[in-house]
Design an enzyme around this catalytic site. Sequence first.
Site, PDB file in Angstrom:
ATOM      1  N   LYS A   1     -27.568  21.090  64.274  1.00 24.00           N
ATOM      2  CA  LYS A   1     -26.930  19.886  63.724  1.00 24.00           C
ATOM      3  C   LYS A   1     -27.902  18.700  63.675  1.00 24.00           C
ATOM      4  O   LYS A   1     -28.970  18.733  64.305  1.00 24.00           O
ATOM      5  CB  LYS A   1     -25.691  19.561  64.563  1.00 24.00           C
ATOM      6  CG  LYS A   1     -24.623  20.663  64.506  1.00 24.00           C
ATOM      7  CD  LYS A   1     -23.343  20.225  65.233  1.00 24.00           C
ATOM      8  CE  LYS A   1     -22.291  21.323  65.153  1.00 24.00           C
ATOM      9  NZ  LYS A   1     -20.997  20.871  65.736  1.00 24.00           N
TER      10      LYS A   1
ATOM     11  N   TYR B   1     -15.615  21.659  56.972  1.00 25.20           N
ATOM     12  CA  TYR B   1     -14.772  21.394  58.147  1.00 25.20           C
ATOM     13  C   TYR B   1     -13.319  21.112  57.775  1.00 25.20           C
ATOM     14  O   TYR B   1     -12.596  20.531  58.577  1.00 25.20           O
ATOM     15  CB  TYR B   1     -15.355  20.216  58.934  1.00 25.20           C
ATOM     16  CG  TYR B   1     -16.591  20.595  59.729  1.00 25.20           C
ATOM     17  CD1 TYR B   1     -16.505  21.420  60.849  1.00 25.20           C
ATOM     18  CD2 TYR B   1     -17.849  20.131  59.354  1.00 25.20           C
ATOM     19  CE1 TYR B   1     -17.632  21.780  61.574  1.00 25.20           C
ATOM     20  CE2 TYR B   1     -18.990  20.484  60.082  1.00 25.20           C
ATOM     21  CZ  TYR B   1     -18.867  21.302  61.188  1.00 25.20           C
ATOM     22  OH  TYR B   1     -19.981  21.655  61.915  1.00 25.20           O
TER      23      TYR B   1
ATOM     24  N   ASN C   1     -23.079  17.842  69.071  1.00 21.44           N
ATOM     25  CA  ASN C   1     -23.251  18.910  70.068  1.00 21.44           C
ATOM     26  C   ASN C   1     -24.272  19.983  69.676  1.00 21.44           C
ATOM     27  O   ASN C   1     -24.147  21.137  70.049  1.00 21.44           O
ATOM     28  CB  ASN C   1     -21.893  19.499  70.458  1.00 21.44           C
ATOM     29  CG  ASN C   1     -21.195  20.197  69.316  1.00 21.44           C
ATOM     30  OD1 ASN C   1     -21.651  20.145  68.178  1.00 21.44           O
ATOM     31  ND2 ASN C   1     -20.089  20.855  69.608  1.00 21.44           N
TER      32      ASN C   1
ATOM     33  N   HIS D   1     -23.742  24.637  65.747  1.00 26.48           N
ATOM     34  CA  HIS D   1     -22.463  25.235  65.358  1.00 26.48           C
ATOM     35  C   HIS D   1     -22.571  26.742  65.540  1.00 26.48           C
ATOM     36  O   HIS D   1     -23.634  27.313  65.317  1.00 26.48           O
ATOM     37  CB  HIS D   1     -22.182  24.923  63.877  1.00 26.48           C
ATOM     38  CG  HIS D   1     -21.039  25.709  63.302  1.00 26.48           C
ATOM     39  ND1 HIS D   1     -19.734  25.337  63.496  1.00 26.48           N
ATOM     40  CD2 HIS D   1     -21.011  26.859  62.583  1.00 26.48           C
ATOM     41  CE1 HIS D   1     -18.943  26.230  62.898  1.00 26.48           C
ATOM     42  NE2 HIS D   1     -19.701  27.154  62.332  1.00 26.48           N
TER      43      HIS D   1
ATOM     44  N   GLU E   1     -18.625  31.229  56.100  1.00 23.48           N
ATOM     45  CA  GLU E   1     -19.608  30.164  56.325  1.00 23.48           C
ATOM     46  C   GLU E   1     -20.993  30.561  55.811  1.00 23.48           C
ATOM     47  O   GLU E   1     -21.710  29.724  55.246  1.00 23.48           O
ATOM     48  CB  GLU E   1     -19.648  29.818  57.819  1.00 23.48           C
ATOM     49  CG  GLU E   1     -18.359  29.160  58.283  1.00 23.48           C
ATOM     50  CD  GLU E   1     -18.243  29.014  59.795  1.00 23.48           C
ATOM     51  OE1 GLU E   1     -17.198  28.518  60.243  1.00 23.48           O
ATOM     52  OE2 GLU E   1     -19.193  29.394  60.524  1.00 23.48           O
TER      53      GLU E   1
HETATM   54  P1  CMP Z   1     -18.065  22.909  66.118  1.00 24.30           P
HETATM   55  O1  CMP Z   1     -17.339  23.798  67.073  1.00 24.30           O
HETATM   56  O2  CMP Z   1     -19.341  23.307  65.553  1.00 24.30           O
HETATM   57  O3  CMP Z   1     -17.054  22.578  64.911  1.00 24.30           O
HETATM   58  C1  CMP Z   1     -16.053  21.587  65.067  1.00 24.30           C
HETATM   59  C2  CMP Z   1     -16.713  20.358  65.566  1.00 24.30           C
HETATM   60  O4  CMP Z   1     -15.873  19.244  65.764  1.00 24.30           O
HETATM   61  C3  CMP Z   1     -17.262  20.620  66.964  1.00 24.30           C
HETATM   62  O5  CMP Z   1     -18.321  21.518  66.860  1.00 24.30           O
HETATM   63  C4  CMP Z   1     -17.627  19.226  67.398  1.00 24.30           C
HETATM   64  O6  CMP Z   1     -18.875  18.823  66.861  1.00 24.30           O
HETATM   65  C5  CMP Z   1     -16.523  18.419  66.719  1.00 24.30           C
HETATM   66  N1  CMP Z   1     -15.571  17.999  67.724  1.00 24.30           N
HETATM   67  C6  CMP Z   1     -14.745  18.773  68.447  1.00 24.30           C
HETATM   68  N2  CMP Z   1     -14.017  18.012  69.297  1.00 24.30           N
HETATM   69  C7  CMP Z   1     -14.410  16.727  69.091  1.00 24.30           C
HETATM   70  C8  CMP Z   1     -14.034  15.474  69.657  1.00 24.30           C
HETATM   71  N3  CMP Z   1     -13.099  15.422  70.612  1.00 24.30           N
HETATM   72  N4  CMP Z   1     -14.638  14.376  69.205  1.00 24.30           N
HETATM   73  C9  CMP Z   1     -15.579  14.440  68.234  1.00 24.30           C
HETATM   74  N5  CMP Z   1     -15.979  15.611  67.656  1.00 24.30           N
HETATM   75  C10 CMP Z   1     -15.396  16.725  68.084  1.00 24.30           C
END
Ligand code: CMP
Length: 139
Positions: free
Chosen positions: A11, A51, A114, A117, A128
């Site tokens: 990311k 998303y 984070n 993905h 995807e």
């Molecule tokens: P990912 O699992 O790659 O795909 C969904 C994304 O939503 C997740 O990673 C996080 O980056 C984002 N996400 C999930 N929970 C939260 C949250 N509470 N606040 C902000 N972003 C979130």
Amino acid sequence: MSGKITFTMIKPDAVADGHIGAILGKIAESGFKIKAMKLTQLTVADAKKFYEVHAERPFYGELVDFMSSGPIVAAVLEKDNAVENFRTLIGATNPADAAEGTIRKMFARSVGENAVHGSDSDENALIEASFHFSGREIF
Ligand code: CMP
């Protein structure tokens, strides 16, 4: 039998923080084979579509803005039981909850930013992968 393919993105936070090489190293060390890979950037429209399953979540706008904010590395990875094995390697969504040694524990900034993905199912891995790559870009 579980599938052999998963889809990942490094990311914008991890790309900006200079972690592409270290993350790809951990992926390779863990036995994943790279089937497709590119450095690219999502448009706002791309991020909304990718998303859209999260469209009703309170963090959707923030997620779309972040994921379109800078370059990413998109990749298709192969290993037995790829989806589950990759999710174990990256760790919990929130790096504060992620196990020691996982990619998110080592490189993520926060729950939203984070680092990586990982697909959540074999079906989504294929969806995807084809969102990002044409058939002739997957080897
Ligand atoms: P990912 O699992 O790659 O795909 C969904 C994304 O939503 C997740 O990673 C996080 O980056 C984002 N996400 C999930 N929970 C939260 C949250 N509470 N606040 C902000 N972003 C979130």
